[in-house]
Design a protein around this motif. Structure first.
Motif, short mmCIF file in Angstrom:
data_model
loop_
_atom_site.label_atom_id
_atom_site.label_comp_id
_atom_site.label_asym_id
_atom_site.label_seq_id
_atom_site.Cartn_x
_atom_site.Cartn_y
_atom_site.Cartn_z
N TYR A 115 -36.66 10.08 39.72
CA TYR A 115 -37.67 10.04 38.70
C TYR A 115 -39.13 10.18 39.20
O TYR A 115 -39.87 11.19 38.91
CB TYR A 115 -37.52 8.68 37.80
CG TYR A 115 -38.84 8.75 36.69
CD1 TYR A 115 -38.43 9.42 35.67
CD2 TYR A 115 -39.94 8.14 36.81
CE1 TYR A 115 -39.42 9.41 34.55
CE2 TYR A 115 -40.96 8.05 35.86
CZ TYR A 115 -40.72 8.64 34.72
OH TYR A 115 -41.62 8.78 33.64
N ARG A 120 -35.51 14.78 36.84
CA ARG A 120 -35.08 14.07 35.80
C ARG A 120 -33.70 14.37 35.01
O ARG A 120 -33.02 13.62 34.62
CB ARG A 120 -35.99 14.17 34.38
CG ARG A 120 -37.68 13.86 34.79
CD ARG A 120 -38.60 13.69 33.65
NE ARG A 120 -39.72 13.23 33.98
CZ ARG A 120 -40.82 13.29 33.12
NH1 ARG A 120 -40.71 13.74 32.06
NH2 ARG A 120 -41.87 12.75 33.44
N ARG A 124 -30.78 11.47 34.50
CA ARG A 124 -29.77 11.84 33.30
C ARG A 124 -28.34 11.69 33.70
O ARG A 124 -27.48 11.11 33.20
CB ARG A 124 -30.13 13.05 32.52
CG ARG A 124 -29.49 13.14 31.05
CD ARG A 124 -29.81 14.51 30.64
NE ARG A 124 -28.77 14.79 29.46
CZ ARG A 124 -29.06 14.35 28.29
NH1 ARG A 124 -30.07 13.88 27.99
NH2 ARG A 124 -28.01 14.77 27.31
N ILE A 193 -38.28 3.18 35.13
CA ILE A 193 -39.24 4.48 35.02
C ILE A 193 -40.55 3.66 34.53
O ILE A 193 -41.37 4.49 34.38
CB ILE A 193 -38.62 5.43 34.02
CG1 ILE A 193 -38.51 4.75 32.64
CG2 ILE A 193 -37.22 6.03 34.57
CD1 ILE A 193 -37.83 5.71 31.45
N PHE A 253 -35.20 14.05 29.31
CA PHE A 253 -34.86 14.41 30.66
C PHE A 253 -33.74 15.35 30.71
O PHE A 253 -32.80 15.55 31.84
CB PHE A 253 -34.12 13.00 31.38
CG PHE A 253 -34.84 11.90 31.79
CD1 PHE A 253 -36.33 11.88 31.09
CD2 PHE A 253 -34.47 10.50 31.87
CE1 PHE A 253 -37.21 10.73 31.72
CE2 PHE A 253 -35.16 9.56 32.52
CZ PHE A 253 -36.67 9.77 32.19
N ASP A 256 -36.36 18.90 34.45
CA ASP A 256 -37.18 18.41 35.33
C ASP A 256 -38.45 18.57 35.05
O ASP A 256 -38.96 19.50 34.28
CB ASP A 256 -36.94 18.98 36.91
CG ASP A 256 -35.42 18.68 37.18
OD1 ASP A 256 -34.87 17.90 36.94
OD2 ASP A 256 -34.86 19.66 38.11
#
Length: 267
Positions: A115, A120, A124, A193, A253, A256
């Motif tokens: 993250y 991202r 995921r 996050i 997500f 990116d």
């Protein structure tokens, strides 16, 4: 009880010494008192990052006390057996939940590193990988727990009333145990996050936000059965809360994060 208390204290002390030695020998960043510079900003970050864990563990302890009180109040002639049975079921469930929390803590470094790097889609992918693996494992364990519930209760207490009450409560929890995979991993995702308050709500939902009110309501309606079904009902409600919260974050997500401008200039 005194022996258990001493065992806990000594094990914590030994763990501290082992980690301190490993930090001095192996860690890339050494822990030194001279580097300790307290700042309000750091305390705030530590507090917000730790609140979900506080909610998960602290509220859970309160809920356990209330659950035992309800078992005693609505157990009738078998009040002692009801308290013992719920205690056994809580220990078995705690074993499964502790494994899931450890699994989620293994996901957190992967989540935080990727993250922070803007990867991202990888966050995921890692999340859903953990959901599939954790869900499949817990589902299999739930089937075994449901089938062998009486035998598991007898490992802790070989009493007829305890086995009957504990078997019903354990089988009820096995029906919803797989839902806790999403609840716990969703908490870990939100916590890592930086969505600390959302993570705190999800963390407190299962054994606080929903379980505590249900402990007061269900036993009044169903008697001892209400005590047995309070935790599964709380799991269903917590899952209903955590599912949309997790999905709303994961939808963002799908791609990116854009590279920072300074990184592009350096390239």
């Amino acid at each position: 009880m005194a022996g258990a208390a001493w065992a806990t204290s000594v094990s914590q002390l030994v763990s501290f010494v082992v980690l301190l030695v490993l930090n001095r020998r192996c860690a890339a960043i050494k822990v030194k008192l001279s580097r300790f510079t307290p700042q309000l900003h750091y305390f705030y970050k530590i507090f917000t990052g730790g609140v979900p864990s506080l909610c998960r563990q602290g509220v859970g302890s309160i809920a356990t006390v209330l659950l035992n009180l309800a078992a005693g109040n609505y157990g009738g002639a078998s009040a002692d057996a009801a308290i013992a049975a719920m205690g056994v079921v809580n220990r078995i469930s705690m074993f499964a939940n502790s494994a899931l929390i450890g699994f989620g803590q293994g996901f957190q470094p992967v989540c935080g590193t990727n993250y922070g790097a803007g990867k991202r889609t990888r966050v995921r992918q890692a999340f859903y990988f953990c959901i599939r693996l954790g869900g499949g494992t817990v589902a299999a364990l739930s089937v075994l727990g449901f089938a062998f519930a009486p035998q598991l209760i007898r490992l802790f207490r070989d009493d007829a009333d305890v086995v009957v009450i504990g078997t019903a409560a354990l089988r009820a929890q096995c029906l919803t145990l797989v839902l806790t995979v999403w609840i716990i991993l969703c908490t870990m995702l939100l916590q890592t996050i930086g969505m600390a308050w959302q993570a705190s709500v999800v963390a407190a939902a299962r054994q606080g936000l929903f379980l505590i009110p249900l402990v007061f309501v269900l036993p009044r309606l169903l008697g001892l059965a209400g005590v047995e079904y309070a935790q599964p009902a709380a799991d269903l409600l917590a899952f209903a809360l955590a599912l949309p919260m997790g999905l709303s974050v994961l939808k963002t997500f799908r791609s990116d994060a854009p590279r920072p401008a300074h990184a592009l200039r350096e390239e």
